[in-house]
Design a protein around this motif. Structure first.
Motif, PDB file in Angstrom:
ATOM      1  N   ALA A 307      50.112  19.434  53.630  1.00 45.00           N
ATOM      2  CA  ALA A 307      49.772  19.281  55.055  1.00 45.00           C
ATOM      3  C   ALA A 307      48.692  20.276  55.445  1.00 45.00           C
ATOM      4  O   ALA A 307      48.930  21.481  55.485  1.00 45.00           O
ATOM      5  CB  ALA A 307      51.029  19.493  55.896  1.00 45.00           C
ATOM      6  N   GLY A 308      47.504  19.783  55.776  1.00 45.62           N
ATOM      7  CA  GLY A 308      46.379  20.676  56.027  1.00 45.62           C
ATOM      8  C   GLY A 308      45.721  20.509  57.375  1.00 45.62           C
ATOM      9  O   GLY A 308      44.718  21.156  57.659  1.00 45.62           O
ATOM     10  N   THR A 309      46.281  19.638  58.224  1.00 43.63           N
ATOM     11  CA  THR A 309      45.634  19.386  59.508  1.00 43.63           C
ATOM     12  C   THR A 309      46.560  19.752  60.668  1.00 43.63           C
ATOM     13  O   THR A 309      47.782  19.723  60.528  1.00 43.63           O
ATOM     14  CB  THR A 309      45.236  17.906  59.648  1.00 43.63           C
ATOM     15  N   ALA A 310      45.940  20.070  61.798  1.00 37.20           N
ATOM     16  CA  ALA A 310      46.713  20.440  62.982  1.00 37.20           C
ATOM     17  C   ALA A 310      46.197  19.674  64.194  1.00 37.20           C
ATOM     18  O   ALA A 310      44.990  19.453  64.330  1.00 37.20           O
ATOM     19  CB  ALA A 310      46.593  21.938  63.242  1.00 37.20           C
ATOM     20  N   LEU A 311      47.132  19.310  65.070  1.00 38.23           N
ATOM     21  CA  LEU A 311      46.751  18.832  66.399  1.00 38.23           C
ATOM     22  C   LEU A 311      46.483  20.068  67.239  1.00 38.23           C
ATOM     23  O   LEU A 311      47.320  20.975  67.293  1.00 38.23           O
ATOM     24  CB  LEU A 311      47.884  18.017  67.028  1.00 38.23           C
ATOM     25  N   VAL A 312      45.311  20.114  67.863  1.00 33.37           N
ATOM     26  CA  VAL A 312      44.916  21.292  68.643  1.00 33.37           C
ATOM     27  C   VAL A 312      44.562  20.833  70.057  1.00 33.37           C
ATOM     28  O   VAL A 312      43.694  19.977  70.225  1.00 33.37           O
ATOM     29  CB  VAL A 312      43.682  21.976  68.006  1.00 33.37           C
ATOM     30  N   GLY A 313      45.238  21.397  71.043  1.00 31.76           N
ATOM     31  CA  GLY A 313      44.885  20.991  72.398  1.00 31.76           C
ATOM     32  C   GLY A 313      45.886  21.469  73.420  1.00 31.76           C
ATOM     33  O   GLY A 313      46.797  22.242  73.114  1.00 31.76           O
ATOM     34  N   ASN A 314      45.695  20.984  74.640  1.00 31.23           N
ATOM     35  CA  ASN A 314      46.672  21.308  75.683  1.00 31.23           C
ATOM     36  C   ASN A 314      47.856  20.335  75.538  1.00 31.23           C
ATOM     37  O   ASN A 314      47.784  19.377  74.764  1.00 31.23           O
ATOM     38  CB  ASN A 314      45.995  21.289  77.066  1.00 31.23           C
ATOM     39  N   PRO A 315      48.946  20.590  76.249  1.00 31.14           N
ATOM     40  CA  PRO A 315      50.150  19.765  76.038  1.00 31.14           C
ATOM     41  C   PRO A 315      49.908  18.266  76.218  1.00 31.14           C
ATOM     42  O   PRO A 315      50.398  17.462  75.416  1.00 31.14           O
ATOM     43  CB  PRO A 315      51.126  20.308  77.090  1.00 31.14           C
ATOM     44  N   GLN A 316      49.132  17.902  77.232  1.00 23.35           N
ATOM     45  CA  GLN A 316      48.898  16.475  77.475  1.00 23.35           C
ATOM     46  C   GLN A 316      48.113  15.858  76.326  1.00 23.35           C
ATOM     47  O   GLN A 316      48.402  14.749  75.880  1.00 23.35           O
ATOM     48  CB  GLN A 316      48.120  16.266  78.793  1.00 23.35           C
ATOM     49  N   GLN A 317      47.116  16.598  75.828  1.00 29.10           N
ATOM     50  CA  GLN A 317      46.313  16.058  74.721  1.00 29.10           C
ATOM     51  C   GLN A 317      47.160  15.891  73.461  1.00 29.10           C
ATOM     52  O   GLN A 317      47.080  14.862  72.775  1.00 29.10           O
ATOM     53  CB  GLN A 317      45.145  17.010  74.420  1.00 29.10           C
ATOM     54  N   VAL A 318      47.974  16.907  73.160  1.00 30.00           N
ATOM     55  CA  VAL A 318      48.805  16.815  71.950  1.00 30.00           C
ATOM     56  C   VAL A 318      49.773  15.641  72.070  1.00 30.00           C
ATOM     57  O   VAL A 318      49.954  14.853  71.133  1.00 30.00           O
ATOM     58  CB  VAL A 318      49.541  18.159  71.700  1.00 30.00           C
ATOM     59  N   ALA A 319      50.373  15.497  73.250  1.00 31.30           N
ATOM     60  CA  ALA A 319      51.311  14.378  73.446  1.00 31.30           C
ATOM     61  C   ALA A 319      50.585  13.030  73.326  1.00 31.30           C
ATOM     62  O   ALA A 319      51.112  12.083  72.731  1.00 31.30           O
ATOM     63  CB  ALA A 319      51.987  14.499  74.811  1.00 31.30           C
ATOM     64  N   GLU A 320      49.355  12.973  73.852  1.00 34.57           N
ATOM     65  CA  GLU A 320      48.588  11.717  73.752  1.00 34.57           C
ATOM     66  C   GLU A 320      48.283  11.363  72.299  1.00 34.57           C
ATOM     67  O   GLU A 320      48.386  10.210  71.885  1.00 34.57           O
ATOM     68  CB  GLU A 320      47.254  11.870  74.481  1.00 34.57           C
ATOM     69  N   ARG A 321      47.868  12.377  71.527  1.00 35.56           N
ATOM     70  CA  ARG A 321      47.547  12.114  70.117  1.00 35.56           C
ATOM     71  C   ARG A 321      48.809  11.655  69.368  1.00 35.56           C
ATOM     72  O   ARG A 321      48.765  10.762  68.531  1.00 35.56           O
ATOM     73  CB  ARG A 321      46.981  13.361  69.434  1.00 35.56           C
ATOM     74  N   ILE A 322      49.946  12.265  69.700  1.00 39.70           N
ATOM     75  CA  ILE A 322      51.208  11.850  69.067  1.00 39.70           C
ATOM     76  C   ILE A 322      51.502  10.394  69.424  1.00 39.70           C
ATOM     77  O   ILE A 322      51.886   9.590  68.566  1.00 39.70           O
ATOM     78  CB  ILE A 322      52.355  12.800  69.486  1.00 39.70           C
ATOM     79  N   ARG A 323      51.267  10.039  70.666  1.00 38.76           N
ATOM     80  CA  ARG A 323      51.523   8.651  71.075  1.00 38.76           C
ATOM     81  C   ARG A 323      50.580   7.671  70.367  1.00 38.76           C
ATOM     82  O   ARG A 323      50.938   6.527  70.116  1.00 38.76           O
ATOM     83  CB  ARG A 323      51.387   8.504  72.588  1.00 38.76           C
ATOM     84  N   GLU A 324      49.366   8.146  70.053  1.00 39.89           N
ATOM     85  CA  GLU A 324      48.454   7.258  69.306  1.00 39.89           C
ATOM     86  C   GLU A 324      48.991   6.988  67.897  1.00 39.89           C
ATOM     87  O   GLU A 324      48.938   5.866  67.406  1.00 39.89           O
ATOM     88  CB  GLU A 324      47.060   7.884  69.225  1.00 39.89           C
ATOM     89  N   TYR A 325      49.508   8.027  67.256  1.00 43.91           N
ATOM     90  CA  TYR A 325      50.121   7.789  65.934  1.00 43.91           C
ATOM     91  C   TYR A 325      51.378   6.926  66.090  1.00 43.91           C
ATOM     92  O   TYR A 325      51.651   6.060  65.253  1.00 43.91           O
ATOM     93  CB  TYR A 325      50.461   9.117  65.245  1.00 43.91           C
ATOM     94  N   GLN A 326      52.117   7.173  67.156  1.00 44.34           N
ATOM     95  CA  GLN A 326      53.325   6.360  67.392  1.00 44.34           C
ATOM     96  C   GLN A 326      52.956   4.877  67.509  1.00 44.34           C
ATOM     97  O   GLN A 326      53.668   4.002  67.004  1.00 44.34           O
ATOM     98  CB  GLN A 326      54.032   6.829  68.671  1.00 44.34           C
ATOM     99  N   ALA A 327      51.811   4.613  68.148  1.00 46.29           N
ATOM    100  CA  ALA A 327      51.379   3.221  68.339  1.00 46.29           C
ATOM    101  C   ALA A 327      51.059   2.529  67.008  1.00 46.29           C
ATOM    102  O   ALA A 327      51.011   1.305  66.927  1.00 46.29           O
ATOM    103  CB  ALA A 327      50.170   3.167  69.266  1.00 46.29           C
ATOM    104  N   LEU A 328      50.853   3.332  65.948  1.00 43.56           N
ATOM    105  CA  LEU A 328      50.648   2.738  64.612  1.00 43.56           C
ATOM    106  C   LEU A 328      51.979   2.383  63.948  1.00 43.56           C
ATOM    107  O   LEU A 328      52.005   1.884  62.826  1.00 43.56           O
ATOM    108  CB  LEU A 328      49.892   3.709  63.703  1.00 43.56           C
TER     109      LEU A 328
END
Ligand code: FMN
Length: 388
Positions: A307-328
């Protein structure tokens, strides 16, 4: 949302049994990962409402089974994602260990099937097989292992594995054994996932690459009449503002020198893991261009294998990116941050309230009478109470 997208997600944390600290690639800010520290991380994860913890396996880690056995009794809900190693453990022994730990933890064991991607490490462990042969072993191992956990008495005569009259006298708590998780990006790995695995795991590649890979896995599984669930492994650097988060990402590698990066890259280059090759290609060993997608940073992979990558951002951005992966179709998120104790709290505080969790985080689950309240004001009032 497509049919395969689940409404809620399981959020895991990670036990840093190969070391922890404030910075990468340096002793500065490093901390001992001893039993009291691991207990703190596990208790934090349990108390904060994480679904489970992943415990890594390999030469660089404390033994994952012993760590899980030491921590399960002090936690209440937390599940332990522990690795079996086909080729290193015979299937009968692995099945017995899994059944025992499942009973000792009262059904909180999950299994990660790890084939292993470093030929040098494998030779040290007595495994002198090619990549393709190791997956043949994995396939045979899983056949015997699963039948044992289902309660069968097993005779098996494969190319690599042979057992006669193998059986498990004490069954696991979870019917048919703990769920099977598995990561691997090579075609051989994907075939095994399609045929024998419950949850397919990927490291945190950019959205489009993950979508592409999952489509292949899903298609292969459908050909077998099977439906899998999916998980992703990512680090997280979340702060109240995006600016602070990127500054924290830069600080994480502030003491990392070029020699250390070069020696890590040399080790990754000797590996025969497709998954590792895909991770290494995201940064090419260079500090330039580590931002590889919206709120996605490849800096951890400069020195950390897997595991070599990180989600970096404010809480809303991190949650949004998680939801994008969830949508997959991903509904298992295995997260971590440095240091693992503090960041378990930070993620729970800042991001968990924004996510559709499969089990309520503890803060939300508590009644109004038990808090959390925050520190009292002037020793006389609770925060939020009208100050008169
Ligand atoms: N390999 C290890 O040696 N130890 C681990 O703890 C471990 N954990 C993994 C966790 C995740 C989420 C993923 C995706 C992979 C992990 N792996 C681990 C690597 C795979 O088990 C596998 O050995 C490797 O990726 C080689 O497979 P490939 O060539 O098919 O990609």
């Amino acid at each position: 949302m497509t049919e395969s997208v689940k409404e809620s997600i399981n959020v895991f944390w990670f036990l840093p049994t190969h070391g922890d600290g404030r910075y990468l690639g340096t002793t500065q800010g490093g901390r001992p990962v001893d039993l009291p520290y691991l207990q703190q991380v596990a208790l934090a994860a349990d108390n904060l409402g994480y679904y489970g913890v992943l415990i890594p396996t390999g030469k660089s880690c404390e033994d994952s089974w012993l760590v899980a056995a030491a921590l399960a009794p002090i936690t209440r809900r937390l599940r332990y994602l522990v690795a079996v190693r086909p080729g290193l453990q015979p299937p009968s022994l692995a099945a017995r260990m899994a059944a025992t730990l499942d009973r000792l933890s009262e059904g909180r064991l999950l299994i990660n099937v790890v084939t292993g991607g470093d030929p040098v490490e494998n030779k040290g462990d007595g495994i002198f097989l090619s990549h393709a042969e190791r997956y043949e072993v994995t396939q045979e191992f899983l056949e015997v292992y699963q039948r044992l956990l289902q309660g069968d008495k097993v005779d098996f005569n494969g190319k690599h594995i042979r057992v006669e009259g193998a059986e498990l006298l004490f069954p696991p708590v979870q019917e048919n054994g703990p769920p099977l998780y598995f990561g691997g990006s090579s075609p051989e790995a994907i075939d095994i996932a399609a045929n024998q695995i419950d949850t397919y795991l990927t490291w945190g590649e950019p959205l489009a690459q993950v979508a592409e890979k999952l489509a292949v896995v899903r298609q292969r599984a459908e050909l077998q009449g099977r439906k899998l669930s999916y998980g992703i492994r990512l680090h997280v650097i979340v702060r109240e503002t995006e600016e602070e988060a990127w500054a924290a990402a830069d600080r994480l590698i502030a003491h990392l020198d070029e020699d250390t990066i070069a020696s890590a890259q040399k080790i990754f280059a000797r590996m025969d893991s497709t998954g590792q090759q895909r991770m290494s290609a995201l940064h090419g060993g260079s500090r330039d261009g580590l931002r590889i997608g919206p709120n996605l940073w490849a800096g951890v992979g400069l020195v950390r294998g897997g595991a070599g990558t990180a989600l970096v951002g404010n809480p809303q951005q991190v949650a949004e990116r998680i939801r994008e992966y969830q949508a997959l179709g991903i509904d298992n998120f295995i997260l971590s941050g440095y240091p693992h104790l503090e960041e378990a709290h930070r993620f729970a505080e800042l991001v968990m309230p924004l996510l559709p969790l499969s089990q309520p985080a503890n803060q939300a689950a508590r009644t109004v009478n038990t808090g959390p309240f925050g520190e009292t004001i002037g020793g006389d009032k609770r925060p939020g109470q009208t100050v008169k």
